[in-house]
Design an enzyme around this catalytic site. Structure first.
Site, PDB file in Angstrom:
ATOM      1  N   THR A 125      -1.476 -40.889  23.128  1.00 29.09           N
ATOM      2  CA  THR A 125      -0.653 -41.383  24.567  1.00 29.09           C
ATOM      3  C   THR A 125       0.500 -40.892  24.477  1.00 29.09           C
ATOM      4  OG1 THR A 125      -1.708 -43.666  24.246  1.00 29.09           O
ATOM      5  CG2 THR A 125       0.292 -43.463  25.259  1.00 29.09           C
ATOM      6  N   ALA A 129       0.925 -39.857  29.708  1.00 32.25           N
ATOM      7  CA  ALA A 129      -0.437 -39.486  29.865  1.00 32.25           C
ATOM      8  C   ALA A 129      -0.956 -40.989  28.882  1.00 32.25           C
ATOM      9  CB  ALA A 129      -0.964 -38.334  28.951  1.00 32.25           C
ATOM     10  N   ARG A 242     -13.763 -49.089  20.135  1.00 32.98           N
ATOM     11  CA  ARG A 242     -13.302 -50.256  20.882  1.00 32.98           C
ATOM     12  C   ARG A 242     -14.109 -51.392  20.690  1.00 32.98           C
ATOM     13  NH1 ARG A 242     -13.417 -45.931  25.737  1.00 32.98           N
ATOM     14  NH2 ARG A 242     -11.095 -45.532  26.010  1.00 32.98           N
ATOM     15  N   GLN A 336      -2.695 -74.654  26.744  1.00 33.13           N
ATOM     16  CA  GLN A 336      -2.562 -76.049  27.678  1.00 33.13           C
ATOM     17  C   GLN A 336      -3.153 -77.025  26.839  1.00 33.13           C
ATOM     18  OE1 GLN A 336      -1.575 -75.511  30.730  1.00 33.13           O
ATOM     19  NE2 GLN A 336      -2.012 -77.498  31.278  1.00 33.13           N
ATOM     20  N   GLY A 339      -0.550 -78.712  25.191  1.00 30.68           N
ATOM     21  CA  GLY A 339       0.803 -79.058  26.025  1.00 30.68           C
ATOM     22  C   GLY A 339       2.080 -78.420  25.483  1.00 30.68           C
ATOM     23  N   GLU A 363      -6.017 -49.037  23.584  1.00 29.79           N
ATOM     24  CA  GLU A 363      -7.171 -48.236  23.423  1.00 29.79           C
ATOM     25  C   GLU A 363      -8.128 -48.299  24.668  1.00 29.79           C
ATOM     26  OE1 GLU A 363      -9.832 -47.992  20.335  1.00 29.79           O
ATOM     27  OE2 GLU A 363      -8.546 -48.765  18.711  1.00 29.79           O
TER      28      GLU A 363
END
Length: 382
Positions: A125, A129, A242, A336, A339, A363
């Protein structure tokens, strides 16, 4: 579910889980708070011989495949995705050497990587790019017996901590990405330096830095594979790696589910544990379904890659998308269920939710993965 692991595969999974419970979980909150690289824990992982998974037996490794890697990463990620990301990035950095390196290069570098005395990183990277790898600007010019590299790589995991770096650079800019080649750069090479350590939302136990090459000179034999084949090797590397990101997502999702269920059994409202309420039960049930579905897809994909290494782009992208989207949803739902407590740093699901986001980004973003899947479907139905 029983995934029919061999004795060796179960040993890998058990070893990684033990490391998570004994070494990673007790330190994860501190590492996150201090934005501290988990170097000491990586050394513990090396002592347990897990770094050898990536490396072929003839170079001192275990000779494991994608599936064995996935098993280890899932369990490490149950402890901390930041630590597991550093471990995964090491595999990503050395894979190009395994795939395309010369015998001499493999003999020189892989044994140390197998024993974990040396770490690797992957330099693709750049500022201009990211999803568009064809936009790289880093160049490499042959000058006598040396390659001279110029350019900057951005968002590099293990940057500044690794000892070797696989770098994609243009050796024939007129051909664009088809004129790109891969190189091995070592920490300490002249003209090779690092940018500042990035202050990230999540995975803060990993180190992310720029790699800066200014007239960086490396020996001629540090070319990985043939000149002009760099991008092909990069794509092969990412197809294999991946599922590792998907495995991190599965481990994270499982950890978040575990925390939510334990909390729901202990938290009393209206004189009952909240797990007795259907609304909470349905949330937990959906979380469990999604985690197990992702695990099945990731395991199946990893086994397919090991058996059919030339046919893996679609499956690799599918498991990455599905599992990482799952992790984002399951960690959000865990917060959630818990809480206000879930929102507090005192409880680990707050960190898990922050860690989950990067899995959809690095990736190859999930939007790009969907492009890959769509393109493969187009070919299949031609």
């Amino acid at each position: 579910m029983d995934y029919f692991l061999t004795e060796e595969q179960q040993m890998i999974k058990d070893t990684a889980r033990e490391l998570s419970e004994e070494k990673i979980i007790p330190k994860r909150a501190e590492l996150d708070e201090k934005n501290e690289f988990a170097g000491a824990i990586l050394k513990d992982i090396a002592k347990a011989d897990l770094f050898s998974i990536f490396v072929p037996e003839e170079y001192g490794g275990f000779g494991g495949g994608c599936f064995e890697t996935v098993l280890a990463l899932e369990e490490l990620a149950r402890g901390c995705v930041g630590v597991a990301t550093s471990f995964a990035a090491n595999g990503l950095g050395l894979l190009p050497v395994v795939i395309a390196g010369s015998k001499e290069m493999k003999e020189k570098y892989l044994p140390a990587l197998a024993e974990g005395s040396s770490w690797a990183a992957f330099g693709l990277t750049e500022a201009g790019a990211g999803s568009d790898a064809a936009g790289i600007k880093t160049t490499a010019v042959l000058d006598g017996d040396e390659w001279v590299l110029n350019g900057t790589k951005q968002w590099i995991t293990n940057g500044g901590e690794a000892q070797i770096y696989t770098i994609l650079a243009l050796t024939n800019p007129e051909k664009g990405i088809r004129g790109a080649s891969l190189f091995l750069v070592e920490d300490g090479d002249p003209g090779f330096t690092y940018g500042k350590k990035e202050d990230k939302m999540g995975i803060r136990a990993s180190a992310t830095r720029e790699l800066i090459m200014k007239d960086c000179r490396i020996p001629k034999d540090r070319l990985i594979g043939k000149k002009g084949t760099g991008f092909i090797t990069v794509m092969k590397t990412l197809d294999v790696s991946r599922p590792s990101i998907a495995a991190l997502a599965v481990g994270l999702g499982q950890a978040a589910l575990d925390e939510a269920v334990v909390y729901a059994k202990q938290r009393v409202q209206f004189d009952k544990p909240i797990i007795s309420f259907q609304a909470v039960q349905h949330m937990l049930a959906d979380m469990a379904i999604q985690v197990e579905a992702a695990r099945s897809l990731v395991y199946g994909t990893a086994r397919h890659i090991d058996a059919h290494p030339k046919d893996m782009s679609k499956g690799s992208s599918m498991c990455k998308v599905f599992a990482t989207d799952m992790a984002m949803k399951v960690t959000t739902d865990a917060v959630q269920v818990m809480g206000g407590y879930g929102y507090m740093k005192e409880y680990p699901v707050e960190k898990m939710m922050r860690d989950a986001k990067i899995l959809q980004i690095y990736e190859g973003t999930n939007q790009i993965q969907r492009n890959v899947i769509g393109q493969e479907l187009n070919k299949e139905y031609a």
